[in-house]
Motif scaffolding. Sequence first.
Motif, PDB file in Angstrom:
ATOM      1  N   SER A   1       0.815  -1.213   0.000  1.00 13.12           N
ATOM      2  CA  SER A   1       0.000   0.000   0.000  1.00 13.12           C
ATOM      3  C   SER A   1       0.846   1.259   0.000  1.00 13.12           C
ATOM      4  N   GLY A   2       2.177   1.104   0.043  1.00 17.44           N
ATOM      5  CA  GLY A   2       3.078   2.256   0.036  1.00 17.44           C
ATOM      6  C   GLY A   2       3.807   2.397  -1.280  1.00 17.44           C
ATOM      7  N   LYS A   3       4.799   3.271  -1.313  1.00 18.06           N
ATOM      8  CA  LYS A   3       5.513   3.570  -2.545  1.00 18.06           C
ATOM      9  C   LYS A   3       6.981   3.854  -2.239  1.00 18.06           C
ATOM     10  N   LEU A   4       7.844   3.344  -3.128  1.00 20.12           N
ATOM     11  CA  LEU A   4       9.274   3.643  -3.068  1.00 20.12           C
ATOM     12  C   LEU A   4       9.631   4.540  -4.236  1.00 20.12           C
ATOM     13  N   ILE A   5      10.372   5.618  -3.950  1.00 11.30           N
ATOM     14  CA  ILE A   5      10.884   6.509  -4.998  1.00 11.30           C
ATOM     15  C   ILE A   5      12.402   6.522  -4.889  1.00 11.30           C
ATOM     16  N   PHE A   6      13.066   6.185  -5.987  1.00 10.57           N
ATOM     17  CA  PHE A   6      14.527   6.114  -6.023  1.00 10.57           C
ATOM     18  C   PHE A   6      15.036   7.244  -6.909  1.00 10.57           C
ATOM     19  N   THR A   7      15.987   8.044  -6.393  1.00 13.93           N
ATOM     20  CA  THR A   7      16.494   9.180  -7.157  1.00 13.93           C
ATOM     21  C   THR A   7      18.015   9.265  -7.057  1.00 13.93           C
ATOM     22  N   THR A   8      18.607   9.667  -8.175  1.00 16.67           N
ATOM     23  CA  THR A   8      20.058   9.877  -8.206  1.00 16.67           C
ATOM     24  C   THR A   8      20.413  11.352  -8.067  1.00 16.67           C
ATOM     25  N   LEU A   9      19.437  12.213  -7.896  1.00 13.93           N
ATOM     26  CA  LEU A   9      19.681  13.644  -7.749  1.00 13.93           C
ATOM     27  C   LEU A   9      20.258  13.932  -6.357  1.00 13.93           C
ATOM     28  N   ASN A  10      21.426  14.583  -6.316  1.00  7.53           N
ATOM     29  CA  ASN A  10      22.026  14.905  -5.021  1.00  7.53           C
ATOM     30  C   ASN A  10      22.613  16.310  -4.972  1.00  7.53           C
ATOM     31  N   ASN A  11      22.276  17.138  -5.978  1.00 11.25           N
ATOM     32  CA  ASN A  11      22.814  18.503  -5.987  1.00 11.25           C
ATOM     33  C   ASN A  11      21.763  19.520  -6.409  1.00 11.25           C
ATOM     34  N   THR A  12      20.518  19.270  -6.053  1.00 16.12           N
ATOM     35  CA  THR A  12      19.463  20.233  -6.405  1.00 16.12           C
ATOM     36  C   THR A  12      19.622  21.533  -5.628  1.00 16.12           C
ATOM     37  N   PHE A  13      20.381  21.518  -4.560  1.00 21.52           N
ATOM     38  CA  PHE A  13      20.595  22.747  -3.783  1.00 21.52           C
ATOM     39  C   PHE A  13      21.261  23.835  -4.606  1.00 21.52           C
ATOM     40  N   SER A  14      21.946  23.445  -5.694  1.00 16.40           N
ATOM     41  CA  SER A  14      22.603  24.445  -6.545  1.00 16.40           C
ATOM     42  C   SER A  14      21.592  25.392  -7.173  1.00 16.40           C
ATOM     43  N   TRP A  15      20.369  24.935  -7.385  1.00 20.58           N
ATOM     44  CA  TRP A  15      19.319  25.821  -7.884  1.00 20.58           C
ATOM     45  C   TRP A  15      19.039  26.947  -6.888  1.00 20.58           C
ATOM     46  N   VAL A  16      18.963  26.597  -5.600  1.00 21.31           N
ATOM     47  CA  VAL A  16      18.684  27.605  -4.578  1.00 21.31           C
ATOM     48  C   VAL A  16      19.840  28.598  -4.498  1.00 21.31           C
ATOM     49  N   LEU A  17      21.079  28.109  -4.591  1.00 21.62           N
ATOM     50  CA  LEU A  17      22.240  29.006  -4.559  1.00 21.62           C
ATOM     51  C   LEU A  17      22.227  29.973  -5.743  1.00 21.62           C
ATOM     52  N   ALA A  18      21.668  29.502  -6.863  1.00 21.41           N
ATOM     53  CA  ALA A  18      21.596  30.352  -8.059  1.00 21.41           C
ATOM     54  C   ALA A  18      20.343  31.228  -8.054  1.00 21.41           C
ATOM     55  N   GLY A  19      19.516  31.144  -7.011  1.00 24.47           N
ATOM     56  CA  GLY A  19      18.309  31.961  -6.917  1.00 24.47           C
ATOM     57  C   GLY A  19      17.102  31.350  -7.601  1.00 24.47           C
ATOM     58  N   ASN A  20      17.215  30.096  -8.059  1.00 27.24           N
ATOM     59  CA  ASN A  20      16.110  29.446  -8.758  1.00 27.24           C
ATOM     60  C   ASN A  20      15.287  28.618  -7.769  1.00 27.24           C
ATOM     61  N   LYS A  21      14.533  29.301  -6.923  1.00 26.84           N
ATOM     62  CA  LYS A  21      13.767  28.622  -5.892  1.00 26.84           C
ATOM     63  C   LYS A  21      12.509  27.955  -6.448  1.00 26.84           C
ATOM     64  N   ASN A  22      11.956  28.481  -7.550  1.00 23.43           N
ATOM     65  CA  ASN A  22      10.720  27.917  -8.106  1.00 23.43           C
ATOM     66  C   ASN A  22      10.922  26.487  -8.607  1.00 23.43           C
ATOM     67  N   ASP A  23      12.013  26.261  -9.355  1.00 21.37           N
ATOM     68  CA  ASP A  23      12.258  24.914  -9.865  1.00 21.37           C
ATOM     69  C   ASP A  23      12.563  23.946  -8.727  1.00 21.37           C
ATOM     70  N   TYR A  24      13.293  24.420  -7.732  1.00 20.32           N
ATOM     71  CA  TYR A  24      13.597  23.581  -6.565  1.00 20.32           C
ATOM     72  C   TYR A  24      12.293  23.166  -5.871  1.00 20.32           C
ATOM     73  N   ALA A  25      11.401  24.139  -5.673  1.00 12.58           N
ATOM     74  CA  ALA A  25      10.128  23.839  -5.008  1.00 12.58           C
ATOM     75  C   ALA A  25       9.271  22.907  -5.864  1.00 12.58           C
ATOM     76  N   ALA A  26       9.264  23.120  -7.179  1.00  8.36           N
ATOM     77  CA  ALA A  26       8.456  22.279  -8.064  1.00  8.36           C
ATOM     78  C   ALA A  26       8.918  20.831  -8.016  1.00  8.36           C
ATOM     79  N   LEU A  27      10.233  20.611  -8.035  1.00  8.80           N
ATOM     80  CA  LEU A  27      10.754  19.243  -8.052  1.00  8.80           C
ATOM     81  C   LEU A  27      10.452  18.510  -6.749  1.00  8.80           C
ATOM     82  N   TRP A  28      10.780  19.133  -5.610  1.00  8.89           N
ATOM     83  CA  TRP A  28      10.595  18.426  -4.347  1.00  8.89           C
ATOM     84  C   TRP A  28       9.122  18.329  -3.943  1.00  8.89           C
ATOM     85  N   SER A  29       8.304  19.291  -4.312  1.00  8.70           N
ATOM     86  CA  SER A  29       6.857  19.161  -4.062  1.00  8.70           C
ATOM     87  C   SER A  29       6.301  17.973  -4.827  1.00  8.70           C
TER      88      SER A  29
END
Length: 608
Positions: free
Chosen positions: A411-439
């Motif tokens: 009844s649950g779900k597993l999500i596997f991701t290789t993304l480990n540097n999405t924080f670079s978007w926030v450092l570059a001021g791109n908060k919208n894409d960061y929020a869209a991906l993690w939401s």
Amino acid sequence: MNWNSLVVIICVVVTIFAVWKELIRVNKGYLILRVLAVLIAAAALGCIALPLTYQTNVHQQDNHEAILLTSGFNTDSLDKYLNDKLFSLDKAIKNSKVKSLGSIDELTGDSTITQLRILGDGLTESQLQQLYHLPVVFKPEEFKQGITAINWNEKLKAGDELTIQGTYKNSSAQKIKLLLKGLSTSLDSAFVEPDSTAIFHLKNTPKVSGRTVYNLMVISGADTLEKENLPVQIETAKPLNVLMLTASPDFESRFLKNWLSGNGYGVAVRSTISKDKFSTEFINLPRLSLDHLSAQIINKFDVLIGDLSVLKSLSDQEATTLRSEVTQNGLGIIIKADSTLKSDSWLQSNFSAGRLQGRDTIPSSIYITGNNQKLAKLNNNLVDIKFQVGTQPLINDEHGHILASSILTGSGKLIFTTLNNTFSWVLAGNKNDYAALWSFLINKAAQKVPAIKNWDVLTAMPSVLSPVNLQLNGSASKALVDDKFGVSGQQNPLLPFENSFSYWPQNTGWQSIKANAGGLGWFYIYGNDDWKSLRVLKKQLDTKNYVEKNVIMNNVTKQIHGNVRNTVPKIYFYVLLLLACTFLWAEAKISQATSSSAKREVKNNLKI
């Protein structure tokens, strides 16, 4: 000798004499036109004297059939029907031959009517029920232009996407624009090419909660052809609680923790310091012990985000408890990959990773699968996920490499991701894409809790001054609409916990209904001018279905096609006679004036 023969003989004699007079005239100018005018005048005179008629094919009805005119009927075609029993429910149809009806009962109460012919768009379902199986003949005109189908998710939670799908038939020579608007703002649009029928898709993520009304506008050039209402109820989402298990504090985990807490999520972080020693942090949550992950502790969270290395290092008891919470209680886990490309662990057995080489390692744009949303470029960490049967890719790059994938586990779900540097978007001021991906990832991982529906609206498009059927999933015999009008319910004999209510709304807009045992429900009432094209198609379909269920058994009442002779109007022949005589008179005057002028000129020359 009868009158017709006498008229023909006189006209022939007059024609011969008049043509002979024109031929012996000295002036031969316009001779052909003069003769033609004589022939037209003589023929018109004969047609005026003779009783000319023509034959037409009309629909003759017997004395047992009545004709009912409904909205959409072309009044110019009334002359095709020679029956005195013409009725109408549409107040806009005004004709001396048509009797206006207040209700269908006036028709069914006439015992001499054994069949009804419906012209126009047809009747509504409630009106057809009042015919009491009276046989009907119905052949509607082809629908030409407008929205033929529409669907949208009327109830959604905050953060969910509003999706509108429909079909539009465009018979015009211009392109049609379909525009979605909300709060006086254009949100999305689609186009339909000329002379075509197309499926359109519109979408938007609402920024508000509660009840609101969007608008679907149909535009052709500078003209707005339609403006339809799209009522939506947006339920405020319950904040999720997220448990983060990290191998050590790093930038990716730190930025994700800050973003989660800043957006109202309850966050608990457990970072490994050494074996069996952890540092913990709690934001928007009360403190609790995370040294040992028991079922009681895990059950307090909706989503778990953890490094693969940490999840694989859990004790046997913790691993068993975690797997049980996923498969049985619907926990969602977002697994952040490590350097291991393949493992037999239940966390990774469905997600095989591969290393990227060459051009695949350069930064590339990220795409969210499903809505095809394009995000900014991101440096790859040289690893992608290989597709396996049963998994669903969630995040891709522009080269098609899978960077996040999911699979159902119980009844649950597993999500596997290789993304480990999405924080670079926030450092570059791109908060919208960061929020869209993690939401997106967190909403995918979280267990979907179905909304509790106490009230269901059974009527497809509730309209003012028309019956609206509602169903309560609960036990109650009475309900109150808008805290004013009391309505009584009827219990389902097969399902005692279901009760149906019927209500005739007097006003448009949002209305509430409340029963003591059923809670509060809201529904929207449309105006009679809303969604006209869909109403027309619905009436046509309902009337056709009624015809099929009430087949005409008596052939005596069928329509009879007959030939009728009509008198030709005399006005046309009077006009022809007047034109011909006017030409002959004018030509004679002009010819006489020209001849006199010529004679005077000859006399003057002789004198000289």
